[in-house]
Design an enzyme around this catalytic site. Structure first.
Site, PDB file in Angstrom:
ATOM      1  N   MET A  34       0.741  -1.055  -0.053  1.00  0.00           N
ATOM      2  CA  MET A  34       0.064  -0.045   0.187  1.00  0.00           C
ATOM      3  C   MET A  34       0.804   1.222  -0.062  1.00  0.00           C
ATOM      4  O   MET A  34       0.297   2.370   0.373  1.00  0.00           O
ATOM      5  CB  MET A  34      -0.873   0.091   1.290  1.00  0.00           C
ATOM      6  CG  MET A  34      -2.012  -1.133   1.162  1.00  0.00           C
ATOM      7  SD  MET A  34      -3.429  -0.955   2.211  1.00  0.00           S
ATOM      8  CE  MET A  34      -3.010  -0.754   3.674  1.00  0.00           C
ATOM      9  N   HIS A  38       9.308   1.251   3.165  1.00  0.00           N
ATOM     10  CA  HIS A  38      10.320   1.372   4.202  1.00  0.00           C
ATOM     11  C   HIS A  38      11.286   0.180   3.947  1.00  0.00           C
ATOM     12  O   HIS A  38      11.208  -0.890   3.084  1.00  0.00           O
ATOM     13  CB  HIS A  38       9.733   1.312   5.578  1.00  0.00           C
ATOM     14  CG  HIS A  38       8.706   0.408   5.647  1.00  0.00           C
ATOM     15  ND1 HIS A  38       8.906  -0.981   5.870  1.00  0.00           N
ATOM     16  CD2 HIS A  38       7.451   0.500   6.010  1.00  0.00           C
ATOM     17  CE1 HIS A  38       7.933  -1.484   6.362  1.00  0.00           C
ATOM     18  NE2 HIS A  38       7.060  -0.947   6.203  1.00  0.00           N
ATOM     19  N   GLY A  40      11.397  -2.847   5.334  1.00  0.00           N
ATOM     20  CA  GLY A  40      10.648  -4.226   5.345  1.00  0.00           C
ATOM     21  C   GLY A  40      10.265  -4.450   3.915  1.00  0.00           C
ATOM     22  O   GLY A  40      10.468  -5.689   3.558  1.00  0.00           O
ATOM     23  N   HIS A  41       9.714  -3.444   3.054  1.00  0.00           N
ATOM     24  CA  HIS A  41       9.528  -3.532   1.513  1.00  0.00           C
ATOM     25  C   HIS A  41      10.696  -3.794   1.005  1.00  0.00           C
ATOM     26  O   HIS A  41      10.867  -4.868  -0.206  1.00  0.00           O
ATOM     27  CB  HIS A  41       9.007  -2.184   1.158  1.00  0.00           C
ATOM     28  CG  HIS A  41       7.659  -2.159   1.738  1.00  0.00           C
ATOM     29  ND1 HIS A  41       7.179  -1.114   2.306  1.00  0.00           N
ATOM     30  CD2 HIS A  41       6.337  -2.633   1.807  1.00  0.00           C
ATOM     31  CE1 HIS A  41       5.933  -0.800   2.868  1.00  0.00           C
ATOM     32  NE2 HIS A  41       5.449  -1.891   2.494  1.00  0.00           N
ATOM     33  N   ASP A 156       2.077  -9.384   9.151  1.00  0.00           N
ATOM     34  CA  ASP A 156       0.608  -9.589   8.762  1.00  0.00           C
ATOM     35  C   ASP A 156       0.433 -11.027   8.867  1.00  0.00           C
ATOM     36  O   ASP A 156      -0.089 -11.744   7.799  1.00  0.00           O
ATOM     37  CB  ASP A 156      -0.021  -8.884   7.670  1.00  0.00           C
ATOM     38  CG  ASP A 156       0.557  -7.234   7.755  1.00  0.00           C
ATOM     39  OD1 ASP A 156      -0.385  -6.654   8.153  1.00  0.00           O
ATOM     40  OD2 ASP A 156       1.701  -7.057   7.735  1.00  0.00           O
ATOM     41  N   GLN A 159      -3.254 -12.276   7.650  1.00  0.00           N
ATOM     42  CA  GLN A 159      -3.242 -11.893   6.315  1.00  0.00           C
ATOM     43  C   GLN A 159      -2.566 -12.807   5.266  1.00  0.00           C
ATOM     44  O   GLN A 159      -3.012 -13.360   4.373  1.00  0.00           O
ATOM     45  CB  GLN A 159      -2.768 -10.457   5.916  1.00  0.00           C
ATOM     46  CG  GLN A 159      -2.677 -10.062   4.585  1.00  0.00           C
ATOM     47  CD  GLN A 159      -2.253  -8.858   4.306  1.00  0.00           C
ATOM     48  OE1 GLN A 159      -2.781  -7.726   4.498  1.00  0.00           O
ATOM     49  NE2 GLN A 159      -0.904  -8.539   4.062  1.00  0.00           N
TER      50      GLN A 159
HETATM   51  O1  PAF Z   1      -0.490  -5.705   3.752  1.00  0.00           O
HETATM   52  C1  PAF Z   1      -0.778  -4.651   2.859  1.00  0.00           C
HETATM   53  O2  PAF Z   1      -0.043  -3.889   2.531  1.00  0.00           O
HETATM   54  C2  PAF Z   1      -2.129  -4.900   2.082  1.00  0.00           C
HETATM   55  O3  PAF Z   1      -2.839  -5.421   3.074  1.00  0.00           O
HETATM   56  C3  PAF Z   1      -2.092  -5.607   0.897  1.00  0.00           C
HETATM   57  C4  PAF Z   1      -1.609  -7.244   1.015  1.00  0.00           C
HETATM   58  C5  PAF Z   1      -1.009  -4.840  -0.080  1.00  0.00           C
HETATM   59  C6  PAF Z   1      -3.525  -5.751   0.089  1.00  0.00           C
HETATM   60  O4  PAF Z   1      -3.784  -4.332   0.137  1.00  0.00           O
END
Ligand code: PAF
Length: 287
Positions: A34, A38, A40-41, A156, A159
């Site tokens: 989203m 940072h 982590g990405h 997450d 998720q």
């Molecule tokens: O973890 C996230 O940033 C969001 O939930 C994702 C997986 C990009 C879905 O919008």
């Protein structure tokens, strides 16, 4: 800040681009985000590179996964910085659709993806509909990019479990990989929502990881009184000024309460500090 990364907003153009790569026999990885990128990405992109020849990063603040009283409007959006960082991380393509690209008005009311049970517990119990929003947008991203592999952060945890389950249940032909949480030096899990913390809250925030780690250690030492360990973590966090949505010990495979056969556990929490709702988890092998 200038950037060199190729940027595509339209799903059809993206599809064409990826198809060209495929005809060249290249493997494609997707890192859905989203934005407000940072370190982590950066780790997700680096790991993606190990699995594929081309790395697509998507940036889309998905309205469908925010509740009416949540932070969709104020969620940090930093497109210029993100592009510069993606150059630095050496991603190949940024897919940055608008809301109208992802959810064309004609499609309302539209099809959604619901992974039952897993979506209703823990964060799902506090954020009704959240995981339908996540599963739906991730399914759409998978369809648009058609990656061989997709990478998500372990932070997450729920998720990730839901996305893995969706991919299995719907026979999606890709591998979903979880990447270990990247932490600040004091243990705080990196997150875009850390931006919401005041200096004083930032000082307190590492207590989340500390509380989870303490429970993890007790479990490793053989304690199985899950309820009192959960209550201990909640009491510690509340004493530090957090409002805890939950602190829970679960079987790491199915996120159900542990049974005597459970060999891997996960201790998860979601706790609010001021404007920020922070989540984190610690995985524990008790075999
Ligand atoms: O973890 C996230 O940033 C969001 O939930 C994702 C997986 C990009 C879905 O919008």
């Amino acid at each position: 800040m200038s950037s060199n990364i190729e940027i595509i907003a339209r799903p059809l153009a993206l599809h064409e681009r990826v198809r060209t790569w495929r005809t060249q026999g290249l493997r494609v990885a997707l890192v859905p985000t989203m934005g407000n990128l940072h370190k982590g990405h950066a780790t997700l992109v680096a790991r993606a590179r190990e699995h594929a020849d081309r790395v697509v990063v998507s940036i889309f603040v998905n309205p469908l996964q925010f509740g009416p009283s949540e932070d969709f409007n104020s969620y940090p959006r930093t497109p210029q910085e993100d592009r510069a960082l993606l150059d630095e991380y050496r991603a190949d393509l940024l897919f940055a659709p608008g809301v109208e690209d992802m959810y064309p008005p004609l499609a309302a009311p539209h099809t959604v993806v619901h992974v039952p049970e897993l979506s209703e517990i823990l964060c799902g119990a506090v954020r009704p509909g959240h995981f339908i929003g996540v599963a739906t947008v991730v399914a759409k991203l998978f369809n648009m990019v058609q990656p061989d592999v997709a990478l998500f952060c372990d932070k997450d945890y729920q998720q990730l479990a839901i996305i893995k389950r969706m991919a299995t249940d719907l026979s999606m032909p890709l591998q979903v990989i979880g990447v270990a949480t990247v932490r600040e030096a004091d243990g705080l899990a990196m997150s875009s929502r850390n931006r919401y913390l005041t200096a004083e809250q930032r000082r307190l925030a590492p207590r989340i990881y500390a509380a989870l780690s303490k429970v993890g250690q007790e479990l490793k030492q053989g304690r199985r009184d899950y309820l009192s360990l959960e209550q201990m973590a909640i009491a510690e966090l509340e004493q530090s000024g957090f409002k805890t949505d939950y602190a829970s010990i679960r079987d790491a495979d199915d996120l159900q309460p542990p049974t005597e056969n459970s060999r891997k556990l996960v201790v998860l929490t979601a706790a609010r500090l001021g404007r920020a709702r922070l989540i984190d988890n610690v995985q524990v092998d008790i075999s």
